[in-house]
Design an enzyme around this catalytic site. Structure first.
Site, PDB file in Angstrom:
ATOM      1  N   GLU A   1      60.453  43.896  -7.156  1.00 39.73           N
ATOM      2  CA  GLU A   1      60.200  44.053  -5.724  1.00 39.73           C
ATOM      3  C   GLU A   1      59.342  45.288  -5.445  1.00 39.73           C
ATOM      4  O   GLU A   1      58.392  45.228  -4.653  1.00 39.73           O
ATOM      5  CB  GLU A   1      61.527  44.102  -4.970  1.00 39.73           C
ATOM      6  CG  GLU A   1      62.303  42.801  -5.113  1.00 39.73           C
ATOM      7  CD  GLU A   1      63.194  42.485  -3.937  1.00 39.73           C
ATOM      8  OE1 GLU A   1      62.806  41.626  -3.114  1.00 39.73           O
ATOM      9  OE2 GLU A   1      64.273  43.108  -3.838  1.00 39.73           O
TER      10      GLU A   1
ATOM     11  N   GLU B   1      68.168  37.776  -8.316  1.00 35.33           N
ATOM     12  CA  GLU B   1      69.184  37.839  -7.269  1.00 35.33           C
ATOM     13  C   GLU B   1      69.947  36.527  -7.069  1.00 35.33           C
ATOM     14  O   GLU B   1      71.172  36.528  -6.914  1.00 35.33           O
ATOM     15  CB  GLU B   1      68.542  38.287  -5.952  1.00 35.33           C
ATOM     16  CG  GLU B   1      68.218  39.769  -5.895  1.00 35.33           C
ATOM     17  CD  GLU B   1      66.934  40.144  -6.603  1.00 35.33           C
ATOM     18  OE1 GLU B   1      66.557  41.326  -6.598  1.00 35.33           O
ATOM     19  OE2 GLU B   1      66.270  39.234  -7.195  1.00 35.33           O
TER      20      GLU B   1
END
Length: 266
Positions: A120, A140
């Site tokens: 990210e 995730e």
């Protein structure tokens, strides 16, 4: 200069090198690391002598994502930084380049793990170099979580949507070559040499007119969500003033005189 126990800072000429420095945890994000990162972005923007930033990780890893316990400031590792997060609840998003964009180019040098929050942060950088053994991925969903660091918005704007959705929805790891193939990183180099290559790229950036470099970066990002017509209009608004700078005149003069230009941010 600056830094925290989990974020090392050093100067390499006109480049500020920020090193995620928690190798025993594969540089998992902690509160000291996030505070150091944000302070590093600000320091680079405030210092006109810095023309580029290189972001890398210590110990053969880039970043293994968020350490929720450390982020909560539990224990000695984060206690002294709690006031910073309390004063600015957005600090961690700024540190991760979700809610802050440095005006200087940011070059990522990736070795080893660059997953979850590491991938990210990577999406907030401008130029990306990976070592051959680097691993990427947004894990995730495998843990029933959401990649809330910006990936559901940014990734499909940086790589083809089918690749973005495969990465987001499978949560599988990606090799450096796969990441290069889909466009997540720009180049892959032999293992252990990503930082060297990133510093070489930084030197190429640093040799250019800093006002021009910063205006070009700003134009690319601010036009991303505009129509082509509006983007071209905004490009002229950014670009034409550069031609009137002393640096632009110096660049042309140096070319005619067959010498290296000396830019003064003027």
């Amino acid at each position: 200069m600056g830094g925290t126990e989990h974020l090392a800072v050093r100067r390499e000429g006109a480049t500020l090198v920020l090193t995620l420095n928690r190798p025993e945890a594969r540089n998992a994000l902690s509160l000291p690391m996030l505070v150091g990162l944000y302070d590093g972005w600000l320091a680079a923007d405030e210092d006109d002598g810095i023309r580029s930033i290189v972001l890398t990780g210590a110990g053969g890893a880039f970043c293994a994502g968020m350490d929720l316990k450390a982020l909560a400031g539990k224990g000695m590792a984060g206690e002294q930084y709690r006031d910073r997060l309390k004063a600015d609840p957005d600090l961690h998003w700024k540190a991760m380049l979700r809610h802050h964009r440095p005006r200087k180019p940011v070059i990522a040098a990736v070795e080893g793990h660059c997953v979850a929050g590491g991938t990210e942060i990577l999406q907030g950088t401008d130029i990306r170099v990976a070592g051959e053994s680097a691993t990427f991925g947004l894990y995730e969903v495998r843990r029933g979580l959401f990649p809330i660091g910006g990936s559901t918005v940014r990734l499909a704007r940086q790589v083809p949507r089918t690749h973005a959705l495969e990465m987001l929805l499978t949560g599988r790891p990606y090799t450096a070559r796969e990441a290069e193939r889909i466009g997540l990183v720009g180049s892959v180099v032999p293992e252990g040499t990503a930082l060297d290559r990133a510093l070489e790229i930084a030197e190429l950036v640093n040799a250019n007119g800093p006002l021009a470099v910063e205006a070009v970066k700003a134009s690319v990002y601010e036009s991303a969500d505009l129509t082509e017509t509006e983007g071209l209009r905004r490009e002229l608004e950014r670009g034409w003033p550069i031609f009137d700078t002393a640096d632009a005149k110096e660049g042309s003069r140096a070319f005619a005189e067959k010498r290296a230009p000396v830019y003064r941010r003027a």
